[in-house]
Write a protein that holds these residues in place. Structure first.
Motif, short mmCIF file in Angstrom:
data_model
loop_
_atom_site.label_atom_id
_atom_site.label_comp_id
_atom_site.label_asym_id
_atom_site.label_seq_id
_atom_site.Cartn_x
_atom_site.Cartn_y
_atom_site.Cartn_z
N PRO A 12 7.96 1.19 9.06
CA PRO A 12 7.45 -0.46 9.09
C PRO A 12 6.33 -0.42 10.01
O PRO A 12 5.55 -1.46 9.68
CB PRO A 12 8.55 -0.99 9.40
N PHE A 13 6.41 0.29 10.78
CA PHE A 13 5.37 0.33 12.17
C PHE A 13 3.93 0.71 11.36
O PHE A 13 2.79 0.57 11.73
CB PHE A 13 5.74 0.90 13.21
N VAL A 14 3.89 1.78 10.67
CA VAL A 14 2.78 2.55 10.09
C VAL A 14 2.37 1.42 8.98
O VAL A 14 1.10 1.27 9.01
CB VAL A 14 3.16 3.90 9.22
N LEU A 15 3.41 0.75 8.31
CA LEU A 15 2.98 -0.45 7.40
C LEU A 15 2.06 -1.45 8.00
O LEU A 15 0.81 -1.86 7.53
CB LEU A 15 4.15 -0.95 6.74
N ARG A 16 2.53 -1.68 9.50
CA ARG A 16 1.62 -2.67 10.15
C ARG A 16 0.14 -2.06 10.37
O ARG A 16 -0.84 -2.97 10.12
CB ARG A 16 2.13 -2.95 11.66
N VAL A 17 -0.02 -1.20 10.57
CA VAL A 17 -1.28 -0.52 10.86
C VAL A 17 -2.02 -0.54 9.58
O VAL A 17 -3.38 -1.02 9.45
CB VAL A 17 -1.26 0.70 11.54
N LYS A 18 -1.39 0.06 8.35
CA LYS A 18 -2.26 0.15 7.28
C LYS A 18 -2.74 -1.24 6.81
O LYS A 18 -3.93 -1.51 6.29
CB LYS A 18 -1.17 0.56 6.11
N LEU A 19 -1.78 -2.23 6.99
CA LEU A 19 -2.19 -3.53 6.53
C LEU A 19 -3.42 -4.23 7.41
O LEU A 19 -4.29 -4.68 7.02
CB LEU A 19 -1.09 -4.63 6.68
N ALA A 20 -3.35 -3.95 8.73
CA ALA A 20 -4.42 -4.31 9.48
C ALA A 20 -5.81 -3.69 8.99
O ALA A 20 -6.67 -4.26 8.96
CB ALA A 20 -3.99 -4.11 11.02
N LEU A 21 -5.76 -2.39 8.68
CA LEU A 21 -6.96 -1.74 8.47
C LEU A 21 -7.47 -2.13 7.11
O LEU A 21 -8.81 -2.30 6.72
CB LEU A 21 -6.78 -0.23 8.70
N SER A 22 -6.69 -2.38 6.32
CA SER A 22 -6.74 -2.86 4.83
C SER A 22 -7.44 -4.29 4.81
O SER A 22 -8.72 -4.46 4.14
CB SER A 22 -5.43 -2.79 3.91
N LEU A 23 -6.94 -5.22 5.86
CA LEU A 23 -7.37 -6.52 5.80
C LEU A 23 -8.76 -6.47 6.27
O LEU A 23 -9.84 -7.36 6.04
CB LEU A 23 -6.59 -7.50 6.64
N LYS A 24 -8.94 -5.55 7.26
CA LYS A 24 -10.47 -5.60 7.85
C LYS A 24 -11.45 -4.68 7.00
O LYS A 24 -12.50 -4.52 7.42
CB LYS A 24 -10.15 -4.94 9.17
N GLY A 25 -10.68 -4.08 6.01
CA GLY A 25 -11.62 -3.23 5.17
C GLY A 25 -12.07 -1.89 5.91
O GLY A 25 -13.32 -1.40 5.50
N VAL A 26 -11.32 -1.52 6.62
CA VAL A 26 -11.75 -0.21 7.50
C VAL A 26 -11.26 0.99 6.71
O VAL A 26 -10.16 1.16 6.30
CB VAL A 26 -10.98 -0.12 8.69
N GLU A 27 -12.27 1.92 6.55
CA GLU A 27 -11.84 3.04 5.55
C GLU A 27 -11.29 4.18 6.71
O GLU A 27 -11.81 4.19 7.98
CB GLU A 27 -13.24 3.49 5.10
N TYR A 28 -10.26 4.99 6.37
CA TYR A 28 -9.73 5.64 7.20
C TYR A 28 -9.02 6.80 6.34
O TYR A 28 -8.58 6.81 5.16
CB TYR A 28 -8.74 5.09 8.09
N GLU A 29 -8.70 7.86 7.15
CA GLU A 29 -8.08 9.07 6.72
C GLU A 29 -6.57 9.10 6.66
O GLU A 29 -6.35 8.88 8.19
CB GLU A 29 -8.65 10.49 7.15
N TYR A 30 -5.66 9.01 5.86
CA TYR A 30 -4.25 8.80 6.36
C TYR A 30 -3.85 10.42 6.15
O TYR A 30 -3.95 10.99 5.40
CB TYR A 30 -3.52 8.19 5.21
N ILE A 31 -2.97 10.54 7.44
CA ILE A 31 -2.36 11.63 7.26
C ILE A 31 -0.76 11.80 7.40
O ILE A 31 -0.34 11.09 8.71
CB ILE A 31 -3.01 12.80 8.57
N GLU A 32 -0.17 12.07 6.60
CA GLU A 32 1.44 12.16 6.62
C GLU A 32 2.19 12.97 7.29
O GLU A 32 1.77 14.19 7.09
CB GLU A 32 1.68 12.21 4.90
#
Lengths: 220, 220
Positions: A12-32
């Motif tokens: 859920p903590f990763v979810l928070r960061v994904k949501l923030a980046l998504s709302l800001k429209g920031v492109e990023y590389e996600y590494i599982e």
């Protein structure tokens, strides 16, 4: 890419960061990452906790989801997450911390719970949810994709993971009797497009934690 | 008065707020609460945790020491506490949270510890202190009254309360072998004028917690 996010899909903590980046429209590389076999990148970037999420921006790593949210909000100014008013900002931080202080230990406990402890834990969870309901202003409209805030992002996962626990343990935690406003709030917010795109698939989450629960409650 | 602080004299979290207000030169009314008989003001202002510190500014209450520090830093702009650089800001928030996550449970445990558990707990505490040493930049000069920061305020109490635990339990926790930089840092910072003026008297603190420890470890 200038922005990398180290995560695990069920966090859920990763979810928070994904949501923030998504709302800001920031492109990023996600590494599982792999919780059972942590990557050398994770150990190097977060030697203190060895936990995801880790956000790496221009080569600089940082950890702790709420710390990362503050950073994202400061670097990318569009779609502000924290309110401008300092008192409202304090209120947002207070409730975000409340969720981490109260729900995280409760969920960790629930994932290891035996059937005879279930009713007590459910009662305590319902009390915490009741307190969390106090964070919502009944006169404020529910958020939309465009108005999701720091506090929304910080607490929305509680609804999703609580629904998962309800299914997994066959208990009622959220309902219109104990927490009418919070219950509706979760239903509305979890149905927003930007949230749905970032949430881990419900069935996968349920299977994952049901397996975890079984492993941790079966007598060895 | 426009600013009130509800506190208890022995709390390291109240100390943080006192330090921030003192550094900013903010005048305030201090109201000592009673941990055994909490005031109606405290219950009204912090119904969620019923804990001090509570800062009341222009009639609006807020709780949680780190949340309050952020608020103070935003309202009173002189003597900035958080660094301007967003990455350094994240670093400060990370270590402040580390202290709360790691030392608070450790100190709570130490205050109830029996003699047979002492060595193990001391070893763990020394490991946490070692990790905290990693927060200090060996190339950075030690802070002075005029340069004390958010992070300094957030962690300085650890040194004082650790010294108290060392006396109370007759254990060595801080030394130049395990944590040379942190040990010197605490010695220097705890000796700054503004810090000394806000710290609770050492002997009073020691007596208070020694009595607490005896009450909680004597077989009933």
């Amino acid at each position: 890419m200038a922005v990398k996010l180290l995560g695990i899909w069920q966090s859920p903590f990763v979810l928070r960061v994904k949501l923030a980046l998504s709302l800001k429209g920031v492109e990023y590389e996600y590494i599982e990452d792999d919780i059972l076999n942590k990557s050398s990148m994770l150990l190097q970037y977060n030697p203190v906790y060895k936990k995801v999420p880790v956000l790496v921006h221009n080569g600089k790593p940082m950890a702790e989801s709420l710390v990362i949210l503050e950073y994202i909000d400061e670097i990318w100014k569009n779609h502000p997450l924290l309110p401008e008013d300092p008192f409202e900002k304090a209120r947002s931080r207070f409730w975000a911390k409340f969720v981490d202080d109260k729900f995280v230990p409760m969920i960790i406990r629930m994932l290891r719970i035996t059937s005879d402890q279930k009713d007590n834990a459910a009662k305590e969870t319902r009390e915490i949810l009741k307190t969390l309901e106090g964070s919502l202003d009944p006169n404020k409209p529910f958020p939309e994709d465009k108005s999701l805030s720091f506090m929304d992002i910080a607490i929305v996962w509680v609804g999703y993971y609580t629904q998962m626990l309800e299914k997994m343990l066959d208990v009622k935690l959220l309902d219109d009797e104990n927490t009418p406003l919070l219950n509706t709030w979760f239903r509305v917010v979890l149905n927003l497009q930007v949230i749905k795109e970032c949430l881990p698939p419900f069935d996968k989450l349920l299977t994952h934690y049901t397996n975890f629960h079984e492993r941790h409650t079966t007598a060895s």
